[in-house]
Structure formats: C-alpha cells, structure tokens
Enzyme design. Sequence first.
Site, PDB file in Angstrom:
ATOM      1  N   HIS A 186       0.999 -14.140   8.544  1.00 42.23           N
ATOM      2  CA  HIS A 186       0.281 -12.862   8.568  1.00 42.23           C
ATOM      3  C   HIS A 186       0.971 -11.992   9.617  1.00 42.23           C
ATOM      4  O   HIS A 186       1.064 -12.369  10.785  1.00 42.23           O
ATOM      5  CB  HIS A 186      -1.194 -13.063   8.905  1.00 42.23           C
ATOM      6  CG  HIS A 186      -1.923 -13.889   7.895  1.00 42.23           C
ATOM      7  ND1 HIS A 186      -2.747 -14.943   8.241  1.00 42.23           N
ATOM      8  CD2 HIS A 186      -1.939 -13.828   6.539  1.00 42.23           C
ATOM      9  CE1 HIS A 186      -3.246 -15.486   7.139  1.00 42.23           C
ATOM     10  NE2 HIS A 186      -2.773 -14.829   6.099  1.00 42.23           N
ATOM     11  N   GLU A 202      -5.015 -22.211  14.940  1.00 41.33           N
ATOM     12  CA  GLU A 202      -5.610 -20.907  15.239  1.00 41.33           C
ATOM     13  C   GLU A 202      -5.717 -20.779  16.755  1.00 41.33           C
ATOM     14  O   GLU A 202      -6.357 -21.600  17.413  1.00 41.33           O
ATOM     15  CB  GLU A 202      -6.987 -20.793  14.588  1.00 41.33           C
ATOM     16  CG  GLU A 202      -6.963 -20.783  13.070  1.00 41.33           C
ATOM     17  CD  GLU A 202      -6.485 -19.464  12.481  1.00 41.33           C
ATOM     18  OE1 GLU A 202      -6.344 -18.491  13.248  1.00 41.33           O
ATOM     19  OE2 GLU A 202      -6.262 -19.412  11.255  1.00 41.33           O
ATOM     20  N   HIS A 243      -1.220 -19.312  13.989  1.00 42.57           N
ATOM     21  CA  HIS A 243      -1.948 -18.111  13.585  1.00 42.57           C
ATOM     22  C   HIS A 243      -2.848 -17.617  14.714  1.00 42.57           C
ATOM     23  O   HIS A 243      -3.160 -18.352  15.651  1.00 42.57           O
ATOM     24  CB  HIS A 243      -2.849 -18.412  12.375  1.00 42.57           C
ATOM     25  CG  HIS A 243      -2.116 -18.630  11.101  1.00 42.57           C
ATOM     26  ND1 HIS A 243      -2.021 -17.668  10.125  1.00 42.57           N
ATOM     27  CD2 HIS A 243      -1.419 -19.709  10.639  1.00 42.57           C
ATOM     28  CE1 HIS A 243      -1.311 -18.145   9.108  1.00 42.57           C
ATOM     29  NE2 HIS A 243      -0.939 -19.384   9.407  1.00 42.57           N
ATOM     30  N   GLU A 272      -0.293 -11.077  13.364  1.00 42.84           N
ATOM     31  CA  GLU A 272      -0.736 -12.144  14.275  1.00 42.84           C
ATOM     32  C   GLU A 272       0.405 -12.433  15.249  1.00 42.84           C
ATOM     33  O   GLU A 272       1.219 -13.333  15.049  1.00 42.84           O
ATOM     34  CB  GLU A 272      -1.159 -13.371  13.468  1.00 42.84           C
ATOM     35  CG  GLU A 272      -2.353 -13.055  12.564  1.00 42.84           C
ATOM     36  CD  GLU A 272      -2.784 -14.217  11.687  1.00 42.84           C
ATOM     37  OE1 GLU A 272      -2.182 -15.302  11.791  1.00 42.84           O
ATOM     38  OE2 GLU A 272      -3.727 -14.036  10.894  1.00 42.84           O
TER      39      GLU A 272
END
EC number: 3.5.1.96
Length: 334
Positions: free
Chosen positions: A59, A215, A151, A62
Amino acid sequence: MLALGKLLELTLAGREPAQKIQLTVDGVQMRWLSEGALEVRPPEARDNGSDLLLSSGIHGNETAPIELLDRLLHGIARGEIKPRSRVLFLFGNTEAMRRGERYLELDVNRLFNGRHEKNIGPEAMRAAELEQLARSFFSLPGRSRLHYDLHTAIRGSKIEQFALYPWKEGRQHSRHQLARLNAAGMQAVLLQNKTSITFTAFTYEQLEAEAFTLELGKARPFGQNQGVNVSRLELRLKQIIEGTEPETDSLDGLKLFAVSREVIKHSDAFLLHLPADVENFSELEKGYLLAEDVAKTRWVIEEEGARIIFPNPKVKNGLRAGILIVPTTDAVLG
C-alpha cells in the site's frame, strides 16, 4: 554509500540505476532486479543458508515500513550491516508510493494467489511480477525461507503492533516463529484458518516460506513517522540479516487470536454498524448487530470475547469488510 543502497530514492524518482550490480567493500553483492526490487547476497563463505524477503509499500501510503527497509539498505550499502542471509527487498506498489496513495485502482494485497489473473491494469500486473520475484528468490533448495510483509494501518488500534500468520492445510503454526515476533516487538498474532489472497498467503501457501504480515502502527506520510516505534523490529531484522539473532522461545506477553468469521460485503446495500473511527481490536458484546446486507443477511456477535479488525465498509463488493477474532492459546502451535 553504493548507489544501489538508494533503492527508495531511485524508486520514487522512477529511475533505473546505471549499474545493476555493485559490491560492498566486504564482498556483499547488491543486484537491482526491477523497479523497487533489489537482492542482497553475502559472500559464499559467509552465507548461512537463510533467505529473507522483506516487502513494504504494497500500500503506497504506508511509509514507516518503507523508511525502515530504506535504513536497512543504507546500512548494508555502507558496510555497517554485514549480511549472512540472502535478502530480497521489495517495494510493492511503486506508482502508488510516488503518488502517496494506498493504491490507484486495485488493492494489490487482494491480488495474490492467482487473483491478479482475474483483473486487468497495472496493479494486477505488479502483483504478478511480485509473485514471480518471490518465486525466483525462494527457488534455491535446502535453505530456510522467511517473509515479512510490513504495513501500517488505515485506522488506530488498541494493540498497535501485531502480525497475521497465514494458514495452509497440513502445516502447523510455529512456536519458534511466534517467539521471534515477540522478541521483535509484536504484541499480538492473529492465527488464520483459511487460505487468503494476500502476499504472505502466497509465499506461505505456494513457496513454503514462513510468512507474516506485520502491522506496525498508523499510516502517515513520508518523514512523519516519529510516532511509529519500530526499534525492536529493526534490531531483530538486523540480527536476522547478520545471523546474530539471540535464541528465544518466550511467548510471554504475546496475545494470540484466532479468526472466528470474516464479514464479506456482498452489495452496495451493505451497512457496517460501527463508528467510522473504531479502532482495530475493539471488543464487541454478544448480541450486537455488526452488519447487514441484501437478502436479510445479518452479522450478529455470537462469540465470547469477540473483537473486530480491519473494518472497512468501502471495500469492493465480494471483498472482506472486517474480521471477527477471538482469543486463543498456544496449545494450537507446533
């Protein structure tokens, strides 16, 4: 510093390097493979038989994980980090990175395990290229294979740093790998129980790698990631690359969760009954009406200790609009 250490700079400028292969002073080979893709290979005498794939920017907005990989590459190019592992650095959605957007048309992390073949456009082509780069990198026999896909999240989280562990029929989740994540600062791990279409699902299911989506906090623009503390992860990655990782088997403090259900959006009539700013890992009471869709489809909370992660009612029809998870124990680990 060697020019190939500036992979991020080259990628954001959309430029190819003049030299595709460079050697550090201590014989580490850096090889540019394609846009946003660089392989690091230690001298044969130092190679410890491990292969590490580090990806970020799947993404494009990010940025904290992208900056982390950039720092590691700089360290290798300067000779400060001395690899004993082969390492493949991948920046995923390079055009979205240049625009500072999550994606252009399609979410790249929903295009793996063959899903890209059912779509058209540059992001489907990029997912296919990333699969091929990973397949080629992990093609050498007799080596350990590890993939971390880094991420940051769209929304805040009650547990800021956590990992998602893919699933494959016949494979057990590894206690050793979870202890490694615990040492790297992960506070929780979600043990998945079905196949998926993410990058790590592809490398775990198809390439026999140990693979994790990590994450690391809230998504912010380049240069604004002071609030994202990745120091423990950065140290652990350096140790893995250099082959100096301390042994650990401790899961102390690591929270484990299992997937209970996925909430799938079937139509434009889909309603998610949560505040727009709800945080990941928010608890939901039994009996709560979580979502509704066509044909009187209703998601009502039935589980004890249920929590929600990745709620997103704006996904395309047919995709996951949230995951319901419940606490689990280490009894399920191998």
